[in-house]
Design an enzyme around this catalytic site. Structure first.
Site, short mmCIF file in Angstrom:
data_model
loop_
_atom_site.label_atom_id
_atom_site.label_comp_id
_atom_site.label_asym_id
_atom_site.label_seq_id
_atom_site.Cartn_x
_atom_site.Cartn_y
_atom_site.Cartn_z
N GLU A 149 31.60 48.33 86.43
CA GLU A 149 32.72 48.75 85.99
C GLU A 149 32.59 49.68 86.07
OE1 GLU A 149 32.45 47.54 82.11
OE2 GLU A 149 32.86 45.33 82.56
N LYS B 44 32.79 53.57 83.48
CA LYS B 44 31.77 54.01 82.32
C LYS B 44 33.21 54.85 81.90
CE LYS B 44 28.61 55.01 79.33
NZ LYS B 44 29.11 56.28 78.89
N ARG C 243 33.48 52.52 66.33
CA ARG C 243 32.08 52.09 66.42
C ARG C 243 31.09 52.36 65.22
NH1 ARG C 243 27.22 54.22 68.46
NH2 ARG C 243 26.18 52.35 69.29
N LYS D 82 24.10 57.15 85.63
CA LYS D 82 25.51 58.41 85.15
C LYS D 82 25.67 58.72 86.51
CE LYS D 82 25.17 59.53 80.83
NZ LYS D 82 26.12 60.37 80.09
S1 IVH Z 1 29.94 48.41 77.15
C1 IVH Z 1 26.71 46.13 75.30
N1 IVH Z 1 31.39 48.80 79.80
O1 IVH Z 1 29.29 53.61 76.67
C2 IVH Z 1 27.49 47.08 75.99
N2 IVH Z 1 30.58 50.63 77.67
O2 IVH Z 1 26.90 52.90 75.05
C3 IVH Z 1 28.64 47.54 75.75
N3 IVH Z 1 31.54 53.06 77.79
O3 IVH Z 1 29.78 54.03 73.61
C4 IVH Z 1 28.96 48.55 76.13
N4 IVH Z 1 33.04 52.27 80.14
O4 IVH Z 1 32.03 52.80 74.61
C5 IVH Z 1 30.61 49.33 78.15
N5 IVH Z 1 32.61 49.84 81.01
C6 IVH Z 1 32.22 49.76 80.27
C7 IVH Z 1 32.56 50.96 79.67
C8 IVH Z 1 31.44 51.55 78.03
C9 IVH Z 1 32.34 53.34 78.41
C10 IVH Z 1 30.95 53.42 76.32
C11 IVH Z 1 30.90 52.56 75.00
C12 IVH Z 1 30.26 52.94 74.54
C13 IVH Z 1 28.83 53.28 75.76
C14 IVH Z 1 27.76 52.54 76.08
#
Ligand code: IVH
Length: 680
Positions: free
Chosen positions: A120, A122, A143, A320
């Site tokens: 996915e 980020k 959060r 990243k």
């Molecule tokens: S999964 C346990 N998927 O990145 C897994 N996070 O630490 C939880 N974020 O602030 C996160 N896009 O808000 C996940 N496609 C995505 C994401 C994503 C952005 C952010 C999330 C968190 C940080 C991950």
């Protein structure tokens, strides 16, 4: 109507409004005209006002309602909101390392089958937990520290993309997790509005989104253009989970949640590395900021086996990309002169690598903005470069200001009141945010910009007439006006620095070739203020020939689609100037011509038909295909909806093709398009 009829009517209205707003905000495929929507909305609102007991928390009328809060209430998360490990190796090594670690931890042999991953984007925003009970949004929380967040339900309700009620899901508890973010275009527009009002601009879309969500007054949040993507779950009761993460996201999309279409299920480390590379290539073209990609083991059974280590799942990682913001120092503040004489302060920076390129100049927009941010020579600043937007100074780090930093920026003093290029007086009109050089085409800077604009690929398309050549032509006094371009010979050009006989010949042919053009390209090339590509096309379609435009009054110009009073006046002013008319006559005399257009009010073969182009066509470029479609009266749109008449697909067509097939829209290839164009 008796009471039960009224309750039924209210419920029906809520359902209809939810359905239409999902189609509009999430699917981007409006199902009814705005006015119809407003009618239904008003009916529901009056019903609820007359009978307050009919008002439910998931009513579309309740998006903005609450009063400002003194502070946010704490919310304890039923399932902690974890963060994920970050892979800082921005090369494909990061993908390989993650796959190797997962396989090792699962105890899978190196030669066993590849693992399946959900990959996915980020999103760069703010994580939110949305709690739905029996399908209705009851609480939204940030959060926080992962255990306890803040109750921002009132604010989250204002985000149109977030459903207040789920479709096809009445599970007692379903918590959806995802990211609240702001699109880049929404962010730029919002900042532009702030600049116009003389108010503070936001540093980046992430800060703007986070600030909006943490506003105590929901009425303010409601004015901020926020968006949302779901990417996971929190607590779930009474819903049988699918077997994979990918299937969970598909289910969420079916419930009406916005889920990004950029996601993919891939296998093995090469699948991850390919995804990382492909998205890196798309990053600038995306409508929103991302700071990386996220890989998740797709099988929930395997996720359970992998478990967690120190509050991070072992089954996920963030991979990243290079940052889109960097810290650097302002060495100087220069002023650039634009095509219309606009004077833009530009920060000269200690070069930094940001958003994939080395940046040494960043715009400060205008004098007021520079003062509001209080950028001074010697300051340490944050530069931002995202997408195809020009790099800008996003903020000053005041705590790092040296004692010998410069004075607050003052355009008049900095320039001693004179254009830095031609020495003409500078002026700033009442109510305008920009200072301008008054020199017009006497000013070499404006002359250069005017030539470059004329030669632009989307205007007269003169290949080879770039910065370096124009610079020399103007500085040497060889070309002073647009028509003089058509007098250039090989000998004159070949005498320029770094211009051989051959490139001079090529440029002369390119100039010659540009004589055959279209009215829209010609209009765009003239560089009339406020006339961009789409207005030029509209004018050309509406009037069909140049003389009609030359003679058109403001009233008539206003009849052209999308032309408002400012644009109409600007066109009128341009054509009233004798020297502009002269330039036009000289260009025509030099042989610049275009086919007479059939006027829009006359039926054209593709009038009212919408096309979407996707993938690479074998012969035509995208622009060429679009030009041919538009010449026949068709429109070229950027996304597929039920209203699309044809999708023209070429090699490596992507999600637009999939969508066309889903919606049953006709799909044709280049040959099909040409046949269609010729038939009609
Ligand atoms: S999964 C346990 N998927 O990145 C897994 N996070 O630490 C939880 N974020 O602030 C996160 N896009 O808000 C996940 N496609 C995505 C994401 C994503 C952005 C952010 C999330 C968190 C940080 C991950």
């Amino acid at each position: 109507m008796d009471d039960s009829d009224m309750a039924l009517r209210a419920e029906w209205l809520r359902r209809e409004l939810h359905r239409h707003s999902h189609a509009y905000y999430v699917l981007d495929e409006p199902t009814i005209p705005d006015a119809e929507y407003d009618k239904l909305f008003n009916e529901l609102q009056s019903l609820e006002e007359a009978h307050p007991t009919l008002r439910t928390p998931d009513s579309p009328t309740q998006r903005v309602g609450g009063a400002p809060l003194p502070q946010f209430a704490p919310v304890r998360h039923a399932v902690p909101m974890l963060s994920i490990r970050t892979e800082t190796d921005t090369t494909e090594g990061g993908a390989v390392a993650f796959d190797a670690r997962v396989r090792r931890e699962l105890g899978i042999a190196t030669d066993a089958a590849a693992i399946e991953y959900a990959a996915e984007l980020k999103f760069d925003g703010l994580a939110i937990n949305l709690r739905y009970e029996h399908g209705v949004l009851v609480c939204a929380a940030t959060r926080g520290d992962g255990e306890t967040g803040e109750d921002v339900t009132q604010n989250i309700r204002t985000i149109r993309k977030i459903p207040l009620r789920l479709k096809e899901c009445i599970a007692p508890v379903l918590e959806v997790r995802g990211e609240v973010y702001m699109r880049r275009d929404d962010f730029e527009r919002m900042n532009e509005r702030q600049r116009e009002k003389g108010e503070k601009t936001f540093v980046n879309p992430r800060n703007a989104a986070a600030g909006a969500v943490r506003q105590l007054d929901p009425a303010i949040t409601a004015t901020r253009p926020l968006s949302f993507f779901a990417y996971g779950l929190g607590e779930v009761q009474g819903w049988n989970l699918p077997e994979t993460h990918g299937a969970i996201l598909d289910a969420l999309a079916a419930f009406g949640m916005p889920v990004d279409g950029g996601r993919a299920v891939v296998t093995g480390s090469s699948g991850l590395a390919d995804f990382h590379k492909r998205i890196a290539g798309l990053r600038d073209a995306l409508p929103f900021d991302i700071d990386g990609v996220v890989y998740k083991v797709n099988s929930l059974a395997l996720q359970r086996r992998l478990g967690f280590v120190s509050r991070e799942p072992r089954w996920a990682v963030a991979h990243k990309y290079p940052a889109q913001e960097q810290i650097t120092v302002v060495r100087d503040i220069d002023v650039q002169v634009g095509r219309t004489g606009k004077l833009t302060p530009v920060a000269k920076l200690e070069p930094v690598f940001v958003g994939g390129t080395t940046v040494s100049n960043a715009t400060l927009h205008n004098e007021d903005e520079t003062r509001r941010k209080d950028v001074r020579i010697g300051d340490t600043v944050i530069v931002r470069r995202a997408g195809d937007v020009i790099p800008e100074v996003a903020a000053v780090m005041l705590e790092r200001r040296p004692s010998n930093a410069g004075e607050p920026f003052d355009m008049y003093r900095r320039l001693h009141g004179k254009c830095p290029v031609c020495g003409s007086e500078i002026a700033r009109e009442e109510g305008e945010s920009d200072w301008r050089c008054s020199g017009g085409l006497f000013c070499p800077a404006q002359r250069k910009q005017a030539l470059l604009h004329f030669a632009h690929r989307r205007a007269m398309d003169i290949e080879g007439l770039g910065d370096k050549v124009v610079e020399q032509l103007v500085d040497a006094g060889i070309v002073r006006t647009l028509p003089e371009l058509y007098k250039l010979g090989v000998a004159k050009l070949a005498a320029l620095d770094r211009m051989g006989e051959k490139s001079a010949g090529n440029l002369v042919s390119a100039i010659e070739k540009s004589k055959t053009t279209t009215l829209a390209r010609f209009l765009l090339g003239l560089g009339i203020r406020h006339v961009g590509e789409s207005t030029a096309k509209d004018l050309s379609r509406y009037f069909g020939n140049l003389d009609a435009i030359l003679e058109a009054g403001v009233e008539q110009l206003l009849e052209v689609p999308d032309v408002g009073p400012i644009v109409a006046q600007s066109i009128r002013t341009f054509f009233e100037q004798a020297h502009n008319r002269e330039v036009i006559e000289q260009l025509r005399a030099a042989g610049v011509h275009w086919p007479e257009q059939v006027v829009e009010h006359v039926a054209k073969p593709f009038a009212g038909q919408t096309f979407v182009l996707t993938g690479t066509l074998p012969n035509l470029t995208r622009d060429q295909a679009a030009e041919r479609i538009e010449a026949s009266g068709g429109k070229v749109a950027g996304s597929v909806s039920k209203k699309t008449n044809y999708v023209v697909a070429g090699a490596e067509a992507g999600s637009k093709l999939t969508k066309a097939l889903e919606l049953g829209v006709a799909v044709i290839d280049e040959a099909g398009l040409i046949k269609l164009l010729e038939q009609k």
